[in-house]
Design a protein around this motif. Structure first.
Motif, PDB file in Angstrom:
ATOM      1  N   MET A   1      25.282 -33.261 -42.355  1.00 47.43           N
ATOM      2  CA  MET A   1      24.285 -33.545 -43.410  1.00 47.43           C
ATOM      3  C   MET A   1      23.144 -34.416 -42.874  1.00 47.43           C
ATOM      4  SD  MET A   1      24.992 -32.427 -46.507  1.00 47.43           S
ATOM      5  CE  MET A   1      26.175 -32.548 -47.800  1.00 47.43           C
ATOM      6  N   THR A   2      21.919 -34.112 -43.199  1.00 48.17           N
ATOM      7  CA  THR A   2      20.812 -35.035 -42.912  1.00 48.17           C
ATOM      8  C   THR A   2      20.659 -36.003 -44.084  1.00 48.17           C
ATOM      9  OG1 THR A   2      19.138 -33.734 -44.014  1.00 48.17           O
ATOM     10  CG2 THR A   2      19.566 -33.182 -41.715  1.00 48.17           C
ATOM     11  N   GLY A   3      19.701 -36.917 -43.962  1.00 44.23           N
ATOM     12  CA  GLY A   3      19.422 -37.855 -45.043  1.00 44.23           C
ATOM     13  C   GLY A   3      18.967 -37.139 -46.304  1.00 44.23           C
ATOM     14  N   LEU A   4      18.395 -35.939 -46.160  1.00 42.05           N
ATOM     15  CA  LEU A   4      17.937 -35.174 -47.333  1.00 42.05           C
ATOM     16  C   LEU A   4      19.034 -34.275 -47.886  1.00 42.05           C
ATOM     17  CD1 LEU A   4      14.298 -34.170 -46.281  1.00 42.05           C
ATOM     18  CD2 LEU A   4      15.028 -35.965 -47.860  1.00 42.05           C
ATOM     19  N   GLY A   5      20.220 -34.362 -47.270  1.00 41.30           N
ATOM     20  CA  GLY A   5      21.343 -33.595 -47.784  1.00 41.30           C
ATOM     21  C   GLY A   5      21.396 -32.162 -47.279  1.00 41.30           C
ATOM     22  N   ARG A   6      20.572 -31.824 -46.304  1.00 43.93           N
ATOM     23  CA  ARG A   6      20.630 -30.473 -45.736  1.00 43.93           C
ATOM     24  C   ARG A   6      21.819 -30.383 -44.792  1.00 43.93           C
ATOM     25  NH1 ARG A   6      17.303 -28.151 -42.548  1.00 43.93           N
ATOM     26  NH2 ARG A   6      16.555 -30.045 -41.566  1.00 43.93           N
ATOM     27  N   THR A 172      16.107 -40.846 -34.231  1.00 48.15           N
ATOM     28  CA  THR A 172      17.183 -40.443 -35.134  1.00 48.15           C
ATOM     29  C   THR A 172      17.519 -41.648 -36.004  1.00 48.15           C
ATOM     30  OG1 THR A 172      18.024 -38.991 -33.387  1.00 48.15           O
ATOM     31  CG2 THR A 172      19.522 -39.481 -35.204  1.00 48.15           C
ATOM     32  N   ALA A 173      17.231 -41.540 -37.289  1.00 44.78           N
ATOM     33  CA  ALA A 173      17.458 -42.685 -38.189  1.00 44.78           C
ATOM     34  C   ALA A 173      18.840 -42.589 -38.828  1.00 44.78           C
ATOM     35  CB  ALA A 173      16.390 -42.708 -39.277  1.00 44.78           C
ATOM     36  N   VAL A 174      19.538 -43.712 -38.862  1.00 38.74           N
ATOM     37  CA  VAL A 174      20.806 -43.768 -39.582  1.00 38.74           C
ATOM     38  C   VAL A 174      20.505 -44.047 -41.053  1.00 38.74           C
ATOM     39  CG1 VAL A 174      22.894 -45.151 -39.902  1.00 38.74           C
ATOM     40  CG2 VAL A 174      22.228 -44.366 -37.609  1.00 38.74           C
ATOM     41  N   VAL A 175      21.101 -43.222 -41.926  1.00 39.84           N
ATOM     42  CA  VAL A 175      20.829 -43.388 -43.360  1.00 39.84           C
ATOM     43  C   VAL A 175      22.074 -43.822 -44.127  1.00 39.84           C
ATOM     44  CG1 VAL A 175      18.864 -41.815 -43.361  1.00 39.84           C
ATOM     45  CG2 VAL A 175      21.171 -40.907 -43.754  1.00 39.84           C
ATOM     46  N   GLY A 176      23.213 -43.872 -43.473  1.00 39.07           N
ATOM     47  CA  GLY A 176      24.429 -44.326 -44.146  1.00 39.07           C
ATOM     48  C   GLY A 176      25.533 -44.556 -43.131  1.00 39.07           C
ATOM     49  N   THR A 184      23.002 -39.439 -40.099  1.00 35.87           N
ATOM     50  CA  THR A 184      21.690 -39.666 -39.502  1.00 35.87           C
ATOM     51  C   THR A 184      20.720 -38.580 -39.954  1.00 35.87           C
ATOM     52  OG1 THR A 184      21.639 -38.296 -37.489  1.00 35.87           O
ATOM     53  CG2 THR A 184      22.993 -40.285 -37.399  1.00 35.87           C
ATOM     54  N   SER A 185      19.468 -38.741 -39.556  1.00 36.26           N
ATOM     55  CA  SER A 185      18.448 -37.750 -39.891  1.00 36.26           C
ATOM     56  C   SER A 185      18.636 -36.453 -39.112  1.00 36.26           C
ATOM     57  CB  SER A 185      17.060 -38.329 -39.625  1.00 36.26           C
ATOM     58  OG  SER A 185      16.998 -38.840 -38.307  1.00 36.26           O
ATOM     59  N   ARG A 186      19.574 -36.447 -38.169  1.00 33.03           N
ATOM     60  CA  ARG A 186      19.861 -35.206 -37.420  1.00 33.03           C
ATOM     61  C   ARG A 186      21.289 -34.708 -37.642  1.00 33.03           C
ATOM     62  NH1 ARG A 186      15.835 -34.452 -33.518  1.00 33.03           N
ATOM     63  NH2 ARG A 186      14.697 -36.373 -33.067  1.00 33.03           N
ATOM     64  N   GLY A 187      22.020 -35.338 -38.531  1.00 30.87           N
ATOM     65  CA  GLY A 187      23.402 -34.922 -38.767  1.00 30.87           C
ATOM     66  C   GLY A 187      24.361 -36.064 -38.500  1.00 30.87           C
ATOM     67  N   ARG A 188      25.635 -35.765 -38.591  1.00 33.70           N
ATOM     68  CA  ARG A 188      26.631 -36.831 -38.582  1.00 33.70           C
ATOM     69  C   ARG A 188      27.093 -37.192 -37.171  1.00 33.70           C
ATOM     70  NH1 ARG A 188      29.677 -39.469 -42.033  1.00 33.70           N
ATOM     71  NH2 ARG A 188      31.614 -40.208 -41.108  1.00 33.70           N
ATOM     72  N   VAL A 189      27.358 -38.482 -36.957  1.00 34.00           N
ATOM     73  CA  VAL A 189      28.054 -38.923 -35.739  1.00 34.00           C
ATOM     74  C   VAL A 189      29.400 -39.481 -36.192  1.00 34.00           C
ATOM     75  CG1 VAL A 189      28.083 -40.523 -33.789  1.00 34.00           C
ATOM     76  CG2 VAL A 189      25.913 -39.494 -34.520  1.00 34.00           C
ATOM     77  N   ASP A 190      30.481 -38.860 -35.728  1.00 33.41           N
ATOM     78  CA  ASP A 190      31.822 -39.357 -36.064  1.00 33.41           C
ATOM     79  C   ASP A 190      32.230 -40.414 -35.053  1.00 33.41           C
ATOM     80  OD1 ASP A 190      32.408 -37.829 -38.342  1.00 33.41           O
ATOM     81  OD2 ASP A 190      32.834 -36.069 -37.089  1.00 33.41           O
ATOM     82  N   ALA A 191      32.679 -41.554 -35.560  1.00 36.46           N
ATOM     83  CA  ALA A 191      33.168 -42.617 -34.667  1.00 36.46           C
ATOM     84  C   ALA A 191      33.985 -43.572 -35.535  1.00 36.46           C
ATOM     85  CB  ALA A 191      32.002 -43.360 -34.008  1.00 36.46           C
ATOM     86  N   LEU A 205      19.490 -50.998 -44.955  1.00 32.31           N
ATOM     87  CA  LEU A 205      20.781 -50.309 -45.014  1.00 32.31           C
ATOM     88  C   LEU A 205      21.682 -50.911 -46.077  1.00 32.31           C
ATOM     89  CD1 LEU A 205      21.642 -49.519 -41.282  1.00 32.31           C
ATOM     90  CD2 LEU A 205      21.333 -47.896 -43.147  1.00 32.31           C
ATOM     91  N   ASP A 206      21.571 -52.229 -46.298  1.00 32.54           N
ATOM     92  CA  ASP A 206      22.396 -52.877 -47.319  1.00 32.54           C
ATOM     93  C   ASP A 206      21.646 -54.102 -47.850  1.00 32.54           C
ATOM     94  OD1 ASP A 206      24.311 -54.321 -48.810  1.00 32.54           O
ATOM     95  OD2 ASP A 206      25.935 -53.390 -47.686  1.00 32.54           O
ATOM     96  N   ALA A 207      20.887 -53.883 -48.913  1.00 35.51           N
ATOM     97  CA  ALA A 207      20.041 -54.955 -49.454  1.00 35.51           C
ATOM     98  C   ALA A 207      20.885 -56.140 -49.918  1.00 35.51           C
ATOM     99  CB  ALA A 207      19.204 -54.417 -50.612  1.00 35.51           C
TER     100      ALA A 207
END
Ligand SMILES: Cc1cc2nc3c(=O)[nH]c(=O)nc-3n(C[C@H](O)[C@H](O)[C@H](O)COP(=O)(O)OP(=O)(O)OC[C@H]3O[C@@H](n4cnc5c(N)ncnc54)[C@H](O)[C@@H]3O)c2cc1C
Length: 384
Positions: A1-6, A172-176, A184-191, A205-207
Motif C-alpha cells: 500500500m502507498t500513503g494514498l492507499g494504492r 521514499t516517505a514513511v507514512v505510518g 511508505t510512499s512506495r509500498g510496505r517495508v516489513d521489519a 508522524l505522531d503529534a
C-alpha cells in the motif's frame, strides 16, 4: 500500500527498518549492522538534506555534562572510527573559547578547575596564536572536541553503510509505523524492529508524542565566508586545522559551564549590553572547513512555524560580530542557509510507543555531538 492507499508490491523486508537518514538514523543503522542485523533505511529526500548536513560539524564534547557528556564521548569514538573507515575528513583539533570579558574568564577558570584533564586556561596571546582571535583577555582550550565537514561526512557514512549491505530507499516517505514494519510512499517495508529518527519532524508522524515531549522547531541562520585572515586551510597546513572558535555566548548554551557561579554575571551583562543579540538567540561561533572557508553562525528562533522570510539584518549582525571577533573587516559571504533542529525541555527523546519501535531524536542543538551514541542506545534497547 502507498500513503494514498494504492496497492503495491512490498518494497523490502529486513530485521530492522530505520526512518530518516540524518546522523541519528545513520547511527542507528550502523549499530544494527554492527550487530549483524539486516537493515533498511527509508529517507524522504533524495539525500540527507536536513540538520545533519547544515551544521558546524562541531563535536562539542568537552562543554557537555551528565548524560550528554556520556553520549558525546561515545559519539566521539564513533566519529573517529567512521572517519577512518569511510575516509572522510575529521579534525581532532579541539575548540578554543575566547573570553572577551573578565566574567567569561571566571567561568572558564571554574570549568578548568572541575575538568583539568580536558580544559586548559590560555592567556590572550595564546588564544590569538591558537585560534587567530586577537583581543581576548584569555580563554580555554577544550581538548576533546572534534570536527567533521557535515556535507561530506554524512553522505560518506551512508555510502559506507551501503557498502556494508544496508539498503537505502531514497525519495521514499514513511507514512505510518506499526509493530511489523512501515508503510511508505512506495509500498510496505516489513521489519520486526523499527527506529524512527526523523529529527524535528517527529510531530508529523505522531503529534501527540511530540507535544507530550514539548518538541518545537528551532531555526538557525548560518553563513559560509572566506576567512578574512587568510589562515592556511588544513590541506595547506599539513592537515592541521584551526580549533573551533567559541565565545562568551557559548557559555550560555552548554551545560558544563553551569558549574560556575560566575555564569549569572555573564548572562546579566550580555542581557544589559546586547539585548539585540540576545533577542535573536545569537550564539557566535566559527569553524574552519577543510578548504579553509569558515562556517559562522548562528541565531536561534523557536516555535512551531519558523518564518520562511529571512531578514537580512540577522546576517548583518552575524557578519559584524564575526569581524569584531577576528579583528578584520566584514568577511565575504560565499553561502547562506538556514537549518532547523528539534528543541524540547529535555535534550534527548527516546520513546517506546510499543516494544518493537523506538522514536529517537536529539532535542537540542547537539546532535552531531551526541547523536551516534544516542542512536546506538535506541538499537540496543530493541536488541535486548
Ligand atoms: C544550523 C545548525 C547548526 C548545528 N550545529 C551543530 C553542531 O555544530 N554540533 C552539534 O552537535 N549539533 C549541531 N546541530 C544540531 C544537529 O545538526 C542535529 O541535532 C542533528 O543533525 C539531528 O540529526 P537527525 O538525524 O535527528 O535529524 P536530520 O538530520 O534532520 O534528519 C532527519 C531525516 O529524517 C527524514 N525524514 C523526516 N520525516 C520522514 C518521513 N516521514 N519519511 C522518511 N524520512 C523522513 C528527513 O528528510 C531527514 O533527512 C546544528 C543544527 C543546525 C540546524
Amino acid at each position: 500500500m502507498t500513503g494514498l492507499g494504492r496497492a503495491t508490491a512490498p518494497l523490502d523486508a529486513a530485521d530492522l527498518v530505520v526512518v530518516g537518514a540524518g546522523v541519528v538514523g545513520l547511527g542507528a543503522a550502523l549499530r544494527a549492522a554492527d550487530a549483524g542485523l539486516d537493515v533498511v533505511v527509508v529517507e524522504r529526500d533524495a539525500a540527507a538534506l536536513g540538520a545533519s548536513v547544515r551544521n558546524f560539524g562541531h563535536g562539542c564534547v568537552t562543554a557537555q555534562d551528565g548524560e550528554a557528556l556520556r553520549l558525546a564521548r561515545a559519539t566521539r569514538e564513533l566519529w573517529v572510527r567512521l572517519a577512518r573507515e569511510a575516509g572522510f575528513w575529521l579534525a581532532e583539533s579541539g575548540a578554543v573559547v575566547a573570553a572577551r570579558h573578565d566574567d567569561e574568564m571566571a567561568v572558564l577558570a571554574d570549568l578548568a578547575a572541575a575538568r583539568a584533564d580536558e580544559v586548559a586556561l590560555l592567556d590572550g596571546a595564546a588564544v590569538e596564536e591558537a585560534a587567530g582571535c586577537p583581543g581576548a583577555v584569555g580563554g580555554a582550550r577544550l581538548s576533546s572536541d572534534v570536527r567533521v565537514s557535515p556535507r561530506e561526512a554524512v553522505p560518506a557514512l551512508a555510502a559506507l553503510l551501503a557498502r556494508r549491505g544496508v539498503r537505502f530507499h531514497w525519495r521514499t516517505a514513511v507514512v505510518g509505523v506499526d509493530e511489523r514494519g512501515v508503510e511508505t510512499s512506495r509500498g510496505r517495508v516489513d521489519a520486526a524492529r523499527q527506529v524512527v529518527a526523523v529529527g524535528h519532524d517527529v510531530d508529523l508522524l505522531d503529534a501527540g508524542l511530540a507535544e507530550e515531549a514539548g518538541v518545537v522547531r528551532c531555526a538557525l541562520r548560518m553563513l559560509r565566508v572566506r576567512d578574512p585572515r587568510r589562515a592556511p586551510s588544513p590541506a595547506a597546513a599539513g592537515g592541521r586545522a584551526l580549533p573551533a572558535l567559541l565565545t562568551g555566548w557559548s557559555l550560555l548554551r552548554y551545560d558544563a559551564f553551569a558549574v560556575s557561579p560566575a555564569l549569572g554575571a555573564v548572562r546579566e551583562r550580555l542581557a544589559r549590553e546586547r539585548p539585540d543579540a540576545l533577542a535573536v538567540g545569537l550564539h557566535l561561533m566559527c569553524t574552519q572547513r577543510p578548504d579553509g572557508d569558515l562556517v559562522v553562525g548562528d541565531t536561534h528562533a523557536y516555535g512551531d512555524a519558523p518564518s520562511p522570510f529571512r531578514p537580512e539584518d540577522l546576517d548583518d549582525l552575524l557578519l559584524d560580530e564575526v569581524a569584531a571577533l577576528l579583528g578584520t573587516d566584514r568577511p565575504r559571504v560565499v553561502e547562506r542557509w538556514e537549518g532547523v533542529y528539534a528543541s524540547a525541555p529535555r535534550p534527548f527523546l527516546l520513546s517506546a510507543p510499543r516494544p518493537s519501535t523506538r522514536v529517537v531524536s536529539v532535542t537540542a542543538g547537539i546532535g552531531m555531538t551526541t547523536g551516534l551514541g544516542l542512536a546506538a542506545e535506541a538499537v540496543d534497547q530493541l536488541a535486548s
